[in-house]
Write a protein that holds these residues in place. Structure first.
Motif, mmCIF file in Angstrom:
data_model
loop_
_atom_site.group_PDB
_atom_site.id
_atom_site.type_symbol
_atom_site.label_atom_id
_atom_site.label_comp_id
_atom_site.label_asym_id
_atom_site.label_seq_id
_atom_site.Cartn_x
_atom_site.Cartn_y
_atom_site.Cartn_z
ATOM 1 N N CYS A 192 0.843 -1.209 0.000
ATOM 2 C CA CYS A 192 0.000 0.000 0.000
ATOM 3 C C CYS A 192 0.872 1.252 0.000
ATOM 4 C CB CYS A 192 -0.928 0.007 1.208
ATOM 5 S SG CYS A 192 -2.258 -1.203 1.131
ATOM 6 N N ASP A 193 1.932 1.238 0.792
ATOM 7 C CA ASP A 193 2.867 2.366 0.812
ATOM 8 C C ASP A 193 3.498 2.566 -0.563
ATOM 9 O OD1 ASP A 193 2.453 3.010 3.440
ATOM 10 O OD2 ASP A 193 4.382 2.266 4.174
ATOM 11 N N THR A 194 3.928 1.476 -1.182
ATOM 12 C CA THR A 194 4.561 1.565 -2.501
ATOM 13 C C THR A 194 3.598 2.165 -3.520
ATOM 14 O OG1 THR A 194 5.958 -0.335 -2.010
ATOM 15 C CG2 THR A 194 5.675 0.222 -4.327
ATOM 16 N N THR A 219 7.338 13.764 1.338
ATOM 17 C CA THR A 219 6.910 12.432 0.915
ATOM 18 C C THR A 219 8.085 11.473 0.900
ATOM 19 O OG1 THR A 219 5.151 13.413 -0.412
ATOM 20 C CG2 THR A 219 5.746 11.146 -0.914
ATOM 21 N N GLU A 261 8.496 8.162 3.108
ATOM 22 C CA GLU A 261 8.766 6.867 2.484
ATOM 23 C C GLU A 261 9.928 6.153 3.189
ATOM 24 O OE1 GLU A 261 9.385 5.020 -1.977
ATOM 25 O OE2 GLU A 261 9.692 7.166 -1.679
ATOM 26 N N ASN A 310 8.717 5.103 6.712
ATOM 27 C CA ASN A 310 7.830 3.931 6.641
ATOM 28 C C ASN A 310 8.599 2.663 6.313
ATOM 29 O OD1 ASN A 310 5.688 5.600 7.186
ATOM 30 N ND2 ASN A 310 4.686 5.357 5.213
ATOM 31 N N THR A 311 9.556 2.764 5.402
ATOM 32 C CA THR A 311 10.369 1.597 5.041
ATOM 33 C C THR A 311 11.139 1.096 6.249
ATOM 34 O OG1 THR A 311 10.554 2.362 2.757
ATOM 35 C CG2 THR A 311 12.183 0.756 3.507
#
Length: 112
Positions: A36-38, A65, A69, A72-73
């Protein structure tokens, strides 16, 4: 004359159960979040970068952003690392709950 004695033992009431299958289930959910993040970050790139948007606000949004990213990763990597630890601890806690301390008290009566 009466003598009272007690003995305490730990008794396993239920057998040990393997919960390692939960690792795969939790990793599946973490992978879904990663996908979903990707998709989200691909959409952001498509909107702002591929379409050639320009300006200070756009540049700041792209920077934030990219930071999100990376964050989140790293978070997902940490979650995947900790899944094994958490499930192993869960195994131990459940196993402990399946044991019961039992105390037997008895009187030894003997005649004089």
């Amino acid at each position: 004359m009466k003598e009272t004695h007690s003995i305490t033992v730990m008794e396993k009431l239920l057998p040990w159960e393997d919960f390692s299958y939960k690792k795969d289930l939790l990793r599946k959910y973490a992978d879904h979040i990663g996908r979903c993040d990707t998709e989200f970050f691909s959409l952001v790139n498509k909107i702002f970068i591929d379409e050639g948007e320009k300006g200070e606000i756009v540049d700041e949004m792209i920077l934030k952003t990219k930071q999100l990213e990376v964050w989140n990763t790293n978070l997902l990597l940490d979650v995947n690392y900790k899944i094994s630890q958490v499930v192993n601890r869960f195994d131990d806690q459940v196993d402990e709950m399946k044991q019961q301390r039992i105390t037997i008290t008895y009187e030894n009566i003997f005649a004089i």
